[in-house]
Each structure stands twice: as C-alpha cells, then as structure tokens.
Design an enzyme around this catalytic site. Sequence first.
Site, PDB file in Angstrom:
ATOM      1  N   GLU A  46       7.199   5.069  21.123  1.00 31.61           N
ATOM      2  CA  GLU A  46       6.026   5.407  20.317  1.00 31.61           C
ATOM      3  C   GLU A  46       5.619   6.865  20.511  1.00 31.61           C
ATOM      4  O   GLU A  46       5.242   7.552  19.549  1.00 31.61           O
ATOM      5  CB  GLU A  46       4.859   4.481  20.678  1.00 31.61           C
ATOM      6  CG  GLU A  46       5.000   3.068  20.163  1.00 31.61           C
ATOM      7  CD  GLU A  46       4.957   2.978  18.650  1.00 31.61           C
ATOM      8  OE1 GLU A  46       4.150   3.702  18.038  1.00 31.61           O
ATOM      9  OE2 GLU A  46       5.738   2.201  18.085  1.00 31.61           O
ATOM     10  N   CYS A 205       8.082   1.597   1.325  1.00 32.85           N
ATOM     11  CA  CYS A 205       6.853   2.245   0.847  1.00 32.85           C
ATOM     12  C   CYS A 205       6.830   3.701   1.313  1.00 32.85           C
ATOM     13  O   CYS A 205       5.930   4.142   2.022  1.00 32.85           O
ATOM     14  CB  CYS A 205       5.630   1.480   1.364  1.00 32.85           C
ATOM     15  SG  CYS A 205       4.100   1.884   0.505  1.00 32.85           S
ATOM     16  N   CYS A 212       9.248   0.012  -4.954  1.00 32.39           N
ATOM     17  CA  CYS A 212       8.277  -1.056  -5.223  1.00 32.39           C
ATOM     18  C   CYS A 212       8.954  -2.349  -5.675  1.00 32.39           C
ATOM     19  O   CYS A 212       8.481  -3.451  -5.370  1.00 32.39           O
ATOM     20  CB  CYS A 212       7.277  -0.589  -6.283  1.00 32.39           C
ATOM     21  SG  CYS A 212       6.265   0.823  -5.761  1.00 32.39           S
ATOM     22  N   CYS A 215       9.752  -4.517  -2.728  1.00 33.14           N
ATOM     23  CA  CYS A 215       8.683  -4.727  -1.752  1.00 33.14           C
ATOM     24  C   CYS A 215       8.133  -6.156  -1.824  1.00 33.14           C
ATOM     25  O   CYS A 215       7.850  -6.656  -2.919  1.00 33.14           O
ATOM     26  CB  CYS A 215       7.557  -3.729  -1.988  1.00 33.14           C
ATOM     27  SG  CYS A 215       6.179  -3.897  -0.830  1.00 33.14           S
ATOM     28  N   CYS A 221       0.018  -5.664  -4.828  1.00 32.17           N
ATOM     29  CA  CYS A 221      -0.258  -4.258  -4.485  1.00 32.17           C
ATOM     30  C   CYS A 221      -0.958  -3.564  -5.653  1.00 32.17           C
ATOM     31  O   CYS A 221      -0.413  -3.474  -6.757  1.00 32.17           O
ATOM     32  CB  CYS A 221       1.047  -3.546  -4.151  1.00 32.17           C
ATOM     33  SG  CYS A 221       0.863  -1.766  -3.870  1.00 32.17           S
TER      34      CYS A 221
END
Length: 354
Positions: A46, A205, A212, A215, A221
């Site tokens: 991270e 995304c 899209c 997705c 959305c």
Amino acid sequence: MSNQGVLTLVPDEFLSQAVVAWQSSNGRHDLPWQNTRDPYRVWLSEIMLQQTQVGTVLAYFERFLGKFPHVAALSDASLDEVLGLWSGLGYYSRARNMHRCAQEVMHRYAGVFPQTAQQLQALPGIGPSTAAAIASLCFSERVAILDGNVKRVLTRYLGFASDLSVAGNERQLWQLANSLLPHTDLINAMPRYTQGMMDLGATLCTLRKPACASCPLQNRCVANLQSNPLAFPVKTRRIKRSAQSIWMLWARTDEGALWLEPRPTPGVWAGLYCFTLFDTRQALLAAVPDAYRVHLIDLPVVKHVLTHKDLHLHPVQLELPGTCSPNVSGAWFEPTQWEQLGMPAPVRKLLHSS
C-alpha cells in the site's frame, strides 16, 4: 439519486454484492501482495502503490521482501539501506516514514501490527485510506478505503458531482463509501470488496477509457446511464507547476569514487546521497579548486519531472585526484559504497549511462 452531489442514499446491497462477486471471478488475483492476510506485506504494498503504478512496484516489492522479509528486519535496517532499495521509486518521504513505522510497530506493539484502522492511522506514514485498506484486507474490519481508484468508481456510480477539492465534499463521499460497505459475512466479504473496488478502478473504471460495457455496476451506475463517465470525479483545484534550474557538480576520481553529500531534510531528495547542487554555474565554479576549473565538462541538460515542478538539471563533470576535494561539504565514496546508497533516480541514471 441526484447528480448534484447532495445524495440521500437508501441502503444499497447491490454495490457490495456485485463487487464481491465480480472480484471473485474477474478481479486481480496474481499480484504478490494478494492472497494473504499478512499486514506487513499489505502495508508494504500500500505504501509503495501510493502515486506509483503497479508495474513499477512489482520489482521493488520483491527486492524489499528479499532484503527485509518481516517488520523486525526493516526496523533493524539503517535508513541508508532502506533508501538505497527505494532509490528510483520517488516520493522518498514514504520510505522514511515506512522505516519509522516499522520501528514503532516493533517498539509499541512488539512487532505485531494493530488490527483497527484507528490504531493503524496513528503510525507514521499511514493515512486514513491506507489504514482502512490494511484493516479491511487483513482483519476484515468494516471500514472504507478512498484512494484515487475508489473515488472514481464511487463518484461515477453515485453521480457524485460535488467538487472533491473541497474537504467537506470529500468527507461526504467518505460517509457514503462507509454506508455502502457489506453488511454480512464480513470475514470474507470485506477483503474481497476492498480488493474489488481497487481492481474495478484499476482495470475497468479507468480515468480516460472506462470499459463500462464490462462493468458489473453498469445498470446502476449514474455516470454510465447518463453516458458521461469522464465527468467524474469533479476536482477543480489545480496546483500550478513551476520550474527550477539546478547545476550538479559530478566530481569523481579516475578509480570511480564519487564526491557525494546527503541532501538536507526537508527539501528535494531529502536524506538521499547526491552530487552537490548549486543554483547557478557561477556558484558551482566557486566550489572547484582553481587549478581544476579548466577541466570542467558541461553535459547535456536533463529534465526531471516532479509532481508539481520540472527540474532542469545541468550536470558538470570533473575528475579530481582522491587527495583533492571540492570546496563543499561531502565525502568520497568508492563504487562499492555509493552503489548501495539511496540516490535520486536522475543521478543514478546519469551514473549508469556514463
């Protein structure tokens, strides 16, 4: 739902269920910091992934684990060792904070990472989103991350059009993110959901060419239904870029020793070993012993791009005997020494190209 950023959100299980199911079958599963609940590995990844692409991080992550396989090894290392391995990743404050964090985990928690986002966030270099990532991925805490990928997914899904450069609007988005988290089977669902939100933002995304049609959220959305995904997220404040010219005295001996000094903290390349830097060529000239000024060699200018500034680097090479030194602070480092030091990426690139 509204596309004005002022939302009254009803409980929505669709998002979490869809993301968990999609991540299980279509998400990323082959990254070396995945498929583990080891907080050390997740934390390391991270920190490295902040402002850095996955492809760049992979090699660094493996090298770090090879040198520092656990938090105790990282804590016991010198800062120079850590910066040496980090060299080239940029944003070096991450490495300094990472080293401090490892030491605090050892001293305050006997080498065991705390398990809540609140406790994790109190450690050096761990912000709210990083803390939430560790807590949810490793310990299944019901807490939302909000990195760049997740902001993009959520603002498009919700049609959240408020300006995220305003702190209050970002806080509102964070509240919405927490309200959309899974409610059941948190042991399994939270790690899968957190990873899934990151995967969606990284693979489908995306910033400029969102996929899209592939997705799992497309039917709910707002941005997709309005055919305007590129309108989100909204962030109007832009930091002005600046430029700076720097002259670098590349002093060396015929046996390959370099004259280096650690950069001051704070500042550009803080804590890294570097050629001596000057604001003008005249100032550099004053640091060179009189008898050697005629031997200066001006090399081509190198442009180095930082987040908010372009550095125009003017390397000036000079060969000196080891018994002589420039009239500036620093020391001679033999090749076996300087090759292990933390150095700014453009300096190391210059050395490897010579």
